[in-house]
Design a protein around this motif. Structure first.
Motif, short mmCIF file in Angstrom:
data_model
loop_
_atom_site.label_atom_id
_atom_site.label_comp_id
_atom_site.label_asym_id
_atom_site.label_seq_id
_atom_site.Cartn_x
_atom_site.Cartn_y
_atom_site.Cartn_z
N ARG A 141 5.71 -0.47 -6.80
CA ARG A 141 6.91 -1.30 -6.71
C ARG A 141 6.57 -2.44 -7.61
O ARG A 141 5.43 -3.23 -7.44
N ASN A 179 2.32 -2.39 -4.89
CA ASN A 179 3.13 -3.21 -5.32
C ASN A 179 2.39 -3.68 -6.47
O ASN A 179 0.85 -3.76 -6.25
N TYR A 187 12.54 -4.45 -1.74
CA TYR A 187 12.69 -5.50 -0.83
C TYR A 187 13.92 -6.18 -0.18
O TYR A 187 14.02 -6.39 0.92
N ALA A 218 4.59 -11.13 -5.43
CA ALA A 218 4.38 -10.20 -4.35
C ALA A 218 2.87 -10.39 -4.19
O ALA A 218 1.88 -11.43 -3.98
N GLU A 274 3.23 -4.37 0.89
CA GLU A 274 3.57 -3.11 1.16
C GLU A 274 4.15 -2.87 2.26
O GLU A 274 4.89 -2.40 2.90
N VAL A 284 -0.85 -7.90 -3.46
CA VAL A 284 -0.98 -7.42 -4.99
C VAL A 284 -2.61 -6.71 -4.66
O VAL A 284 -2.91 -5.94 -5.06
N SER A 333 10.91 -4.38 -7.09
CA SER A 333 11.03 -5.41 -5.74
C SER A 333 11.89 -5.38 -5.15
O SER A 333 12.39 -6.10 -4.02
N PHE A 386 7.60 -5.37 -9.82
CA PHE A 386 8.22 -6.81 -9.04
C PHE A 386 9.31 -7.50 -10.42
O PHE A 386 9.90 -6.59 -11.25
#
Length: 319
Positions: A153, A220, A110, A287, A121, A289, A107, A155
């Motif tokens: 990705r 994510n 980002y 996130a 995303e 998700v 993460s 978190f």
């Protein structure tokens, strides 16, 4: 299914290995720098040609890359997080194995996000430090490689095996020391940050699902809920049975800092010793998700309280 796992001895890699070994349909080979790897190979220094020859010999159907560095200078992070992934991509392009690539991203790619928002995303990445930059560069290499590839990705991973130097690891160690010394008051700093914590075992499930799917691009992997470190500290105190008072130190002016376990010096009036929050993502991350649910059929199963209980159990056993 023959799977080549890179970085099986890392924090996430260990749980991915356990998950894959529990699947009787998987034949697992571990590649890494350690002596206990099935095949020793350093992605940061090894040539794509050497890795290609190995891929052609083993002929995996899936390559999972959990390797990388989370700390160090920009040069070291680039070498282990970006150059290493370039080696994997080039070797897969040259190889005739046609393997699918599952890359573990993070993460931090980002960077900071708006408080209250959920990061999807399609958000424009703006990493706030060299770690995030090195991981984002790796993601771009994977996405531009033309391979059958997906980037997960992840978190903020938590649970058993959480590194002692991470915010949650330092929090547990500070509480352990307070209980060991009988302190009825624990002073902590840097508890204002809010992060999306996801249990590392749920991450391993997501990796397994991604290896079996046809999903491509970025996905994510998080809980979908930001939690303030202050609230995580309260939960940890409850599962640890710590009855003392938790006091949050005032943060010094400037960027968000993490000072968990570093009390205010008594010798002067300066603020607590400050260390940058390690991911460069500011005060908030959460996130979105939905893509993981829709494309992988994956949802998190393990709550933060269980993750914290496992972190505490390991910290309490530390001498």
């Amino acid at each position: 299914m023959r799977v080549l796992l890179i970085g099986a001895n890392g924090y996430i890699g260990r749980f991915v290995a356990d998950r894959l070994l529990a699947d009787p349909a998987v034949q697992l080979t571990a590649l890494g720098r350690g002596d206990d790897a099935d095949v020793r190979f350093d992605l940061a220094t090894g040539s794509p040609g050497a890795l290609t020859r190995f891929l052609d010999a083993v002929h995996p159907g899936v390559v999972i890359n959990c390797a990388g560095a989370i700390r160090g200078g920009a040069r070291e992070l680039t070498r282990h997080n970006t150059v290493a992934v370039a080696t994997v991509c080039e070797a897969l392009r040259r190889s005739g194995c046609g393997a699918r690539l599952v890359q573990i991203g993070c993460s931090a790619e980002y960077g900071p996000s708006q408080p209250g928002s959920s990061t999807a995303e399609d958000a424009v990445p703006r990493p706030g430090g060299p770690y995030g930059v090195s991981k984002l560069a790796a993601t771009e290499l994977v996405l531009g490689s033309g391979l059958d590839a997906v980037v997960l990705r992840v978190f903020s991973p938590a649970g058993p095996g959480t590194p002692a130097g991470s915010p949650l690891g330092r929090l547990a160690e500070a509480m352990r020391r307070a209980m060991q010394s009988g302190d009825g008051e624990l002073k902590l700093g840097g508890l204002g940050a809010q992060r999306d914590f996801i249990d590392v075992r749920d991450v391993a499930r997501a990796v397994h699902a991604a290896s079996l799917s046809a999903a491509q691009g970025v996905i994510n992997i998080g809980s979908g809920r930001a939690v303030r470190l202050r609230d995580a500290a309260a939960v940890l105190a409850r599962v640890a049975g710590y009855g003392g008072a938790l006091h949050e130190l005032d943060a010094p002016p400037g960027p968000l800092r993490s000072t968990i376990g570093h009390p205010r010096p008594d010798s002067d009036h300066a603020g607590p010793v400050a260390y940058p929050y390690p991911d460069g993502c500011g005060g908030w991350q959460q996130a979105d998700v939905r893509t993981a649910r829709d494309r992988l059929g994956w949802r998190p199963r393990i709550g933060l309280e269980e993750s914290l209980a496992d972190i505490w159990m390991e910290a309490a056993c530390r001498i």
